[in-house]
Design a protein around this motif. Sequence first.
Motif, PDB file in Angstrom:
ATOM      1  N   GLU A   9       0.854  -1.178   0.000  1.00 26.00           N
ATOM      2  CA  GLU A   9       0.000   0.000   0.000  1.00 26.00           C
ATOM      3  C   GLU A   9       0.892   1.230   0.000  1.00 26.00           C
ATOM      4  N   LEU A  10       0.547   2.226  -0.770  1.00 22.13           N
ATOM      5  CA  LEU A  10       1.310   3.470  -0.708  1.00 22.13           C
ATOM      6  C   LEU A  10       1.053   4.151   0.631  1.00 22.13           C
ATOM      7  N   THR A  11       2.047   4.847   1.141  1.00 22.35           N
ATOM      8  CA  THR A  11       1.811   5.630   2.350  1.00 22.35           C
ATOM      9  C   THR A  11       0.990   6.859   1.949  1.00 22.35           C
TER      10      THR A  11
ATOM     11  N   GLN B  22       3.027   9.352   0.093  1.00 21.28           N
ATOM     12  CA  GLN B  22       3.297   8.964  -1.299  1.00 21.28           C
ATOM     13  C   GLN B  22       2.095   9.286  -2.182  1.00 21.28           C
TER      14      GLN B  22
ATOM     15  N   VAL C 241      15.905   8.547   3.043  1.00 20.52           N
ATOM     16  CA  VAL C 241      16.284   7.319   2.378  1.00 20.52           C
ATOM     17  C   VAL C 241      15.274   6.240   2.771  1.00 20.52           C
ATOM     18  N   GLY C 242      14.755   5.532   1.783  1.00 21.67           N
ATOM     19  CA  GLY C 242      13.817   4.455   2.083  1.00 21.67           C
ATOM     20  C   GLY C 242      12.374   4.899   2.267  1.00 21.67           C
TER      21      GLY C 242
ATOM     22  N   GLY D 104      10.475   5.922   0.006  1.00 24.88           N
ATOM     23  CA  GLY D 104       9.688   5.482  -1.140  1.00 24.88           C
ATOM     24  C   GLY D 104       9.541   6.519  -2.237  1.00 24.88           C
ATOM     25  N   LYS D 105      10.609   7.256  -2.505  1.00 20.20           N
ATOM     26  CA  LYS D 105      10.569   8.261  -3.569  1.00 20.20           C
ATOM     27  C   LYS D 105      10.587   7.609  -4.945  1.00 20.20           C
TER      28      LYS D 105
ATOM     29  N   VAL E 168       9.260   4.896  -6.103  1.00 19.79           N
ATOM     30  CA  VAL E 168       7.944   4.464  -6.584  1.00 19.79           C
ATOM     31  C   VAL E 168       7.172   5.663  -7.132  1.00 19.79           C
TER      32      VAL E 168
ATOM     33  N   LYS F 173      12.790  -3.295 -11.297  1.00 21.96           N
ATOM     34  CA  LYS F 173      12.084  -4.070 -10.268  1.00 21.96           C
ATOM     35  C   LYS F 173      10.756  -3.397  -9.910  1.00 21.96           C
TER      36      LYS F 173
ATOM     37  N   PRO G 136       7.445   3.978   5.076  1.00 19.72           N
ATOM     38  CA  PRO G 136       6.534   2.839   4.931  1.00 19.72           C
ATOM     39  C   PRO G 136       6.546   2.033   6.229  1.00 19.72           C
TER      40      PRO G 136
ATOM     41  N   ARG H  84       9.054  -1.010   8.785  1.00 22.67           N
ATOM     42  CA  ARG H  84      10.485  -0.749   8.774  1.00 22.67           C
ATOM     43  C   ARG H  84      10.951  -0.662  10.225  1.00 22.67           C
TER      44      ARG H  84
ATOM     45  N   ASP I 177      20.798   0.153  -1.926  1.00 18.16           N
ATOM     46  CA  ASP I 177      19.696  -0.533  -1.264  1.00 18.16           C
ATOM     47  C   ASP I 177      19.980  -2.023  -1.110  1.00 18.16           C
TER      48      ASP I 177
ATOM     49  N   ARG J 262      16.922  -1.438   6.195  1.00 22.16           N
ATOM     50  CA  ARG J 262      15.995  -1.175   5.097  1.00 22.16           C
ATOM     51  C   ARG J 262      15.069  -2.355   4.841  1.00 22.16           C
TER      52      ARG J 262
HETATM   53  P1  ADP Z   1      13.893   6.013  -1.565  1.00 21.09           P
HETATM   54  O1  ADP Z   1      14.096   6.138  -3.046  1.00 21.09           O
HETATM   55  O2  ADP Z   1      13.047   7.106  -1.012  1.00 21.09           O
HETATM   56  O3  ADP Z   1      15.160   5.824  -0.806  1.00 21.09           O
HETATM   57  P2  ADP Z   1      12.650   3.599  -2.325  1.00 21.09           P
HETATM   58  O4  ADP Z   1      11.611   4.129  -3.210  1.00 21.09           O
HETATM   59  O5  ADP Z   1      13.861   3.025  -2.946  1.00 21.09           O
HETATM   60  O6  ADP Z   1      13.070   4.713  -1.292  1.00 21.09           O
HETATM   61  O7  ADP Z   1      11.973   2.576  -1.334  1.00 21.09           O
HETATM   62  C1  ADP Z   1      12.725   1.758  -0.479  1.00 21.09           C
HETATM   63  C2  ADP Z   1      12.101   0.393  -0.389  1.00 21.09           C
HETATM   64  O8  ADP Z   1      10.811   0.488   0.192  1.00 21.09           O
HETATM   65  C3  ADP Z   1      11.912  -0.240  -1.752  1.00 21.09           C
HETATM   66  O9  ADP Z   1      12.259  -1.583  -1.662  1.00 21.09           O
HETATM   67  C4  ADP Z   1      10.443  -0.048  -2.047  1.00 21.09           C
HETATM   68  O10 ADP Z   1       9.926  -1.076  -2.846  1.00 21.09           O
HETATM   69  C5  ADP Z   1       9.827  -0.085  -0.659  1.00 21.09           C
HETATM   70  N1  ADP Z   1       8.624   0.697  -0.519  1.00 21.09           N
HETATM   71  C6  ADP Z   1       8.335   1.879  -1.125  1.00 21.09           C
HETATM   72  N2  ADP Z   1       7.123   2.334  -0.749  1.00 21.09           N
HETATM   73  C7  ADP Z   1       6.615   1.419   0.121  1.00 21.09           C
HETATM   74  C8  ADP Z   1       5.390   1.308   0.846  1.00 21.09           C
HETATM   75  N3  ADP Z   1       4.447   2.254   0.752  1.00 21.09           N
HETATM   76  N4  ADP Z   1       5.228   0.246   1.644  1.00 21.09           N
HETATM   77  C9  ADP Z   1       6.171  -0.717   1.733  1.00 21.09           C
HETATM   78  N5  ADP Z   1       7.341  -0.676   1.064  1.00 21.09           N
HETATM   79  C10 ADP Z   1       7.575   0.371   0.256  1.00 21.09           C
END
Ligand code: ADP
Length: 731
Positions: free
Chosen positions: A278-280, A283, A308-309, A311-312, A314, A349, A461, A464, A588, A617
Amino acid sequence: MVFRFSGGGGRYRGGVSVTLDTPLRTVVGDRSQKAFHKAFGYTTVADLLGHYPRRYATRGELTSIADIPPGEHATLVAEIVSVSTRSMRQKRGSVLEVAITDGTGLVTLTFFNQAWRQKDLREGARGIFAGKVGLYRGTRQLAHPDYELFVEDPSEQAQEEWAKKPIPLYPSTSTLASWQIAKAIGVVLDVLEVDGEPVPESIREAEDLAGLAWSLEHIHRPTEQQDWQRARDSLRFQEALVLQSALAVRRAEQQSVESVIRKPGADTNAFLASLPFELTADQTTVINEIHDDMGSSHPMTRLIQGEVGSGKTVVAACAMVTVAQTGGQTALLAPTEVLANQHFRSLVKTLGPDMTARLNPVLLTGALPAAAKKKALLAAASGSSHLIIGTHALLSDSVSFADLGLVVIDEQHRFGVDQRETLRQKGQHPHLLVLTATPIPRTVAMTVFGDLDVSTIATMPSGRSPITSHVVALADHPSWMTRVWQRVAEEVANGRQAFVVAPAISPSVREDEHEEEVASLEEPEPRALASVEEVLPMLQGVPELQSARIQALHGRMPTEQKDDVMAQFAAAECDVLVATTVIEVGIDVPNASIMVILDADRFGMSQLHQLRGRVGRGEHPGTCLLVTGAEQGTLARERVESVAGTLDGFELAAKDVELRSEGDVLGVRQSGVRSRLKLLRVTRDGDIIDAARGYAEAIVATDPTLSSHRALVFEIARHLDQDSEDYLEKT
Ligand code: ADP
Ligand code: MG
């Protein structure tokens, strides 16, 4: 939009008048100009007058020679009793020695290589002399004192005033001393005609500010403290207004051009539905903002900041799918080869097999073999690829796009505005998305990225695990290092992986300049820094790590080798990665659960925060051990403890900025604002920046081309280091 102003009234023409744009040479002469150019790069009157005093000294109370203590500043009214010149003992050159007396004692004034002063400094002349009192071979002396000779003896009051007058002290070099700078500035100020006021009168009145001419005069030649304070405040506000006006013009300009409208559709929905999570809420909000932006006919210019992490990726991928759905291409610019490669992998991915087939992503980097590069160039130019991911190689003239709809820039602070624009020029006003994992304090964002709309992904998300951070203070507990490696071994034994970060590559090579910036903050005594090349064999010798697979990674390795090591680490074929800050951004590896940062005090606080974001992560809780030799109570130690004490990146970024000199503040240098911020401090002067932004918006709203704010335009051009005609042309 092209606009011009007729005429250039008040600008220098054949020596008629001297204005801010006059070449320095015509006022101070060739030799002086060359010296200023060599020392500071100055070419115009404005450059020189923008060389503001670092601080002001006061000459001090009038004293008698009998009472002056060595080592202090003193001001004396005295008469010259003898003048002589001699050659220097060790070096070439001459010393002019002038003995003065006030009846209570004798003091010698010394001037090196300034024999020309003999024509003023004559026996019997009286004057007022000020300087720092030193002792040389038993006699008191003033080296290069400040002085004024009396034509007729001045009143006591005039003497007092002179003594009270602040003396500007300038940033100087070994070739240009402060007094020489003051002299040249004086020459310029005597003939300067300030033409027009950059800050409109109504604003000056509302903010109680002085005009430009008065301010320039009084920041350099104040008669009392209040003068330079008012001058400095006024010039500081002007700086803020100029900066904010430049940004407001750029924003207005962006809103005046037409972009292709990119609306979400079936592909976007399919992509969002395919996500395994699910998107936060954040997001979703940001995705909606992006779609609103791209759905209007003006280009989006949006900065997304999120830890970092958070979810940018996506969110950016969603924008890419939407653009592709409308036939457009996305170019993603990453700062390094390693990151471009990783973006490629993680986008593949994230997009999933179907969408990947549709978008046909290609990689375009400098390290690519010629044939592969040719293929990528073709895919971009023909439109067969909807997603081109690359490094600086994307900016090259040979790269063209069939329909560039979106530019995504990762880690903006590493790229300048110019680079951003170079890429955007390759399309018809493409939309722009800038991603940054470095939290940016609001005032910095307003100053550096003021032309961008800012979105924040604040929540992580769920699922974590938070990172636990500890300071390992070797100054207090030298034996703890053993325990650190045991902890690493425990993680490895549990099937996890570890990062060990060192500030240097080898004992003599550092990874990046950043470390030096931080180091210069406090000028700690030089100490050997932990280096990758030394730590690697050391770890291989740790008994608990005998069976661990340990690899090194740093910026001096060939790209292929770097990618190879990263790939092995990502595939869990390597247990411990000993690396420099090359791992800072974006890498990552969810199975990595512990990070040891050696000489942690040698990194910036934001950087430490970024680094530790590499662990925890995945499903495994992350641990970060910040190893430092810094003593308790030092600023270095305090910084490391601050990082251990909070997981709030924004708080750390703000603290980091406070502790650094402004020129180094994240991105300011690379942003096109460059080192042009002279009096304005982005952290301290938030209120001024806020106020200036309001005024700037109002100005641009009624006068988008600034056609009735000519003096402001000239200042903007100077700020951007551009010719004003060029600047106008571009706008
Ligand atoms: P960022 O670019 O902000 O560092 P990422 O987009 O690479 O973060 O996301 C980090 C990890 O979290 C990835 O493996 C991604 O698939 C996962 N992720 C992204 N959004 C969510 C979410 N809403 N819920 C669970 N996992 C997510
Ligand atoms: Mg990312």
